[in-house]
Design a protein around this motif. Structure first.
Motif, PDB file in Angstrom:
ATOM      1  N   ILE A  56       0.862  -1.184   0.000  1.00  0.00           N
ATOM      2  CA  ILE A  56       0.000   0.000   0.000  1.00  0.00           C
ATOM      3  C   ILE A  56       0.898   1.233   0.000  1.00  0.00           C
ATOM      4  O   ILE A  56       1.771   1.367   0.857  1.00  0.00           O
ATOM      5  N   ASN A  57       0.679   2.116  -0.955  1.00  0.00           N
ATOM      6  CA  ASN A  57       1.480   3.333  -1.050  1.00  0.00           C
ATOM      7  C   ASN A  57       0.808   4.487  -0.327  1.00  0.00           C
ATOM      8  O   ASN A  57      -0.409   4.667  -0.417  1.00  0.00           O
ATOM      9  N   TYR A  58       1.631   5.291   0.377  1.00  0.00           N
ATOM     10  CA  TYR A  58       1.129   6.436   1.124  1.00  0.00           C
ATOM     11  C   TYR A  58       1.892   7.687   0.709  1.00  0.00           C
ATOM     12  O   TYR A  58       3.126   7.718   0.702  1.00  0.00           O
ATOM     13  N   LEU A  69       4.165   0.671   2.135  1.00  0.00           N
ATOM     14  CA  LEU A  69       3.927  -0.124   3.334  1.00  0.00           C
ATOM     15  C   LEU A  69       3.668  -1.565   2.922  1.00  0.00           C
ATOM     16  O   LEU A  69       2.793  -1.846   2.103  1.00  0.00           O
ATOM     17  N   VAL A  70       4.437  -2.475   3.489  1.00  0.00           N
ATOM     18  CA  VAL A  70       4.261  -3.917   3.258  1.00  0.00           C
ATOM     19  C   VAL A  70       3.374  -4.446   4.384  1.00  0.00           C
ATOM     20  O   VAL A  70       3.705  -4.323   5.558  1.00  0.00           O
ATOM     21  N   ILE A 127       1.291  -7.553  10.563  1.00  0.00           N
ATOM     22  CA  ILE A 127       2.619  -6.949  10.541  1.00  0.00           C
ATOM     23  C   ILE A 127       2.696  -5.953   9.390  1.00  0.00           C
ATOM     24  O   ILE A 127       2.425  -6.292   8.235  1.00  0.00           O
ATOM     25  N   CYS A 128       3.034  -4.720   9.719  1.00  0.00           N
ATOM     26  CA  CYS A 128       3.216  -3.666   8.718  1.00  0.00           C
ATOM     27  C   CYS A 128       4.685  -3.253   8.713  1.00  0.00           C
ATOM     28  O   CYS A 128       5.251  -2.970   9.763  1.00  0.00           O
ATOM     29  N   MET A 129       5.282  -3.220   7.530  1.00  0.00           N
ATOM     30  CA  MET A 129       6.685  -2.827   7.391  1.00  0.00           C
ATOM     31  C   MET A 129       6.803  -1.680   6.394  1.00  0.00           C
ATOM     32  O   MET A 129       6.324  -1.803   5.259  1.00  0.00           O
ATOM     33  N   ILE A 130       7.413  -0.582   6.815  1.00  0.00           N
ATOM     34  CA  ILE A 130       7.765   0.452   5.845  1.00  0.00           C
ATOM     35  C   ILE A 130       9.019  -0.046   5.136  1.00  0.00           C
ATOM     36  O   ILE A 130      10.074  -0.200   5.753  1.00  0.00           O
ATOM     37  N   ALA A 131       8.880  -0.326   3.848  1.00  0.00           N
ATOM     38  CA  ALA A 131       9.950  -0.998   3.101  1.00  0.00           C
ATOM     39  C   ALA A 131      11.255  -0.221   3.183  1.00  0.00           C
ATOM     40  O   ALA A 131      12.315  -0.790   3.490  1.00  0.00           O
TER      41      ALA A 131
END
Length: 580
Positions: A56-58, A69-70, A127-131
């Motif tokens: 998902i792009n922010y 965001l992964v 789990i959310c990861m900012i790549a």
């Protein structure tokens, strides 16, 4: 035919396995960190093959690319609101805020792949990861961290605007910070991890750790983190072969002098998240250890954090809910802190002998660490802080709509606000800035104010239709109070949001004002006495005609009432107002 099929199957399995390997894993010497384009390409392939993962792009960062965001969701649910309704918790991991410290970028890529490959996604967590957070700095690839042991090439600390993004979470000068705050306020994580690399002294540990400072953290959460979560992370990391120590060894002299726990004020990522009662950690792998060990240590930490959080998910959710409720009703808020030198613990430390020898450059004495002389000793550990400034919250703040950046940030951060329905004169408390200090050189593009002295005055002030009323009955009270109270260490005033009110706008012409001033003194004996008393105390005033005119002007009805008046009002009682 069977042999041919077997060979094809082996090739297929090998190709499929290789396709899931990260650029770090594919490098022969494990001394390579992925570029931004490689990171995004890898995650896109992984997401295409796994319905339990979504990208998902922010927003748009300062270099024009979105923040990716992964999201890893066992149940394939990627709607944050629905996830909360299902009573699942959220872990947010940030990588590459300093691209010269890239371990988290590569470790998180491996971690995401392995969770999917092993079908090991947690049941109770998303789990959310900012790549890669600082895309700008990552694309400025080179060798800027001259004292670091690998990888072969890496990004630059500053972003495209030369901002250190880990100092930007209150002022939010970068678009990166705005995108990050959108992510935090959309997903509302219970736990946050920010991956870094440290410098400082040499010692035996691959990783050091920063946790939300316990005396600054909400007490409900501090009890759990200091008694359960943090000790277990230390225990599990030691068992993994990556024993940790608190961050700070050598930051204030040689490690033998002790460790002072790091204070992450709101300008830092974990200070910002702590304002929201998010349990927060920073991993700091050591720059002199080989890059592969730093990556694998970060990988192990992420795995342990997920395992413990998964186990305690229900408890962590309950504790955060209680902490949010407590903050909504909390009366007094700390605005600055300092280490409590009177309270000191001890800690076992594994270091290397710090020695001195002549410098090959200057011939003078220079420090070096001798790894052939490891030691284990007990050193001092200062892990307690005390509030050095605090304030009782008002019932509400009133923010004039003219201060648009503050309004925008409050909206972005989900602060509940109401607007005045019409122009209204309100009795409330206003601050006058009596004194403050400002350095000669900027810090991150700002001249930070400090040592702010205030004079609170009860008065009536006219506000206008559309101005904003912010009640302090919210879980976000810490963010509200710590940014709006000008004496706060990372307040909006500290970061120069209100500097325009520090300058006068109206003046007088001496030769014209002379006659008016003489008439004022003649008709106002109290003003004349005030001037005479001031002249008696101050010879410079007595010897300056211009200074005396200025004294009269400043003590007259003509002097501007808004000079040095902080524009945000404090409504001390819950006054009924007409609101839109």
């Amino acid at each position: 035919m069977k042999i041919l099929l077997s060979a094809l199957l082996v090739c297929f399995v090998f190709f499929n396995a290789s396709a899931q390997l990260t650029p770090f894993e594919l490098s022969k010497d494990k001394n390579y960190t992925a570029t931004y384009s490689e990171v995004i390409a890898y995650y896109k392939k992984l997401a295409a093959a796994n319905p339990q993962m979504k990208l998902i792009n922010y927003g748009t960062t300062d270099i024009g690319k979105p923040l990716t965001l992964v999201v890893l969701s066992r149940d394939k649910v990627f709607d944050p609101a629905l996830i909360k309704k299902q009573n699942k918790k959220v872990l947010l991991i940030n990588n590459g805020i300093h691209p010269g410290e890239p371990e988290g970028i590569d470790a998180s890529m491996m971690f995401a792949s392995d969770l999917l490959k092993k079908k090991a996604l947690p049941k109770n967590l998303v789990i959310c990861m900012i790549a890669l957070y600082n895309i700008d700095g990552s694309m400025n690839r080179g060798w800027s961290r001259v004292s670091q042991n690998g990888p072969r090439a890496y990004g630059f600390r500053g972003n495209y605007r030369n901002l250190d993004l880990n100092r930007d979470f209150i002022k939010a000068d970068s678009r990166n910070a705005l995108a990050f705050e959108q992510i935090v306020n959309t997903w509302n994580p219970e736990v946050f991890l920010d991956n870094h690399t440290s410098d400082g002294a040499d010692y035996q540990y691959v990783m050091t750790l920063i946790e939300t400072q316990k005396d600054k953290q909400n007490p409900i959460l501090a009890k759990y983190t200091s008694e359960t979560l943090t000790p277990e992370l230390y225990k599990r990391m030691k068992k993994s072969g990556y024993e940790m120590i608190p961050y700070g060894a050598g930051e204030r002299g040689l490690p033998d002098s002790g460790i002072v726990s790091f204070l992450e004020t709101p300008r830092f990522a974990t200070g910002y998240t702590a304002q929201r009662n998010i349990i927060s950690y920073i991993t700091e792998t050591h720059m002199l250890k080989s890059f592969d060990k730093r990556v694998y240590a970060t990988y192990d930490f992420e795995q342990h954090l997920v395992d413990i959080f998964e186990r305690d998910a229900k408890l962590v959710g309950e504790l955060k809910h209680k902490a949010d409720e407590q903050v909504a009703h909390q009366k007094t808020f700390a605005l600055d802190w300092d280490v409590d030198l009177a309270r000191v613990d001890t800690i076992t430390f594994k270091g290397y002998a710090a020695l001195y020898k002549p410098s090959d450059i200057s011939g003078l004495k220079r420090l070096y660490y001798d790894r052939s002389q490891p030691y284990t000793k007990t050193i001092k550990y200062w892990n307690s802080y005390k509030a050095t400034d605090s304030v009782d919250k008002p019932a509400a703040y009133i923010i004039p709509q003219a201060w648009g950046k503050i309004i925008d940030l409050f909206k972005l951060n989900s602060v509940a606000m109401h607007r005045l329905a019409h122009d209204t004169t309100i009795a409330l408390q206003m601050y006058y800035i009596e004194d403050y200090k400002t350095p000669q050189k900027p810090f991150e593009g700002h001249y930070l104010h400090s040592n702010v002295k205030l004079n609170p005055v009860d008065m009536k002030v006219k506000f206008y239709e559309g101005d904003y009323l912010v009640y302090t009955n919210q879980p976000l009270n810490r963010y509200i109070v710590e940014t709006l109270e000008p004496q706060g260490v990372d307040s909006f005033f500290t970061w120069n949001f209100f500097d325009s009110m520090l300058g006068e706008k109206e003046y007088f012409s001496n030769y014209v004002f002379e006659d008016k001033a003489a008439e004022m003194l003649k008709n106002d004996p109290a003003l004349k006495k005030k001037l005479d008393d001031a002249k008696a105390k101050d010879p410079k005033l007595a010897g300056s005609a211009g200074a005396q005119l200025n004294f009269i002007y400043r003590n007259s009805i003509y002097f501007e009432k808004t000079y040095l008046r902080y524009p945000v009002g404090r409504l001390l009682t819950d006054t009924k107002l007409d609101l839109k």
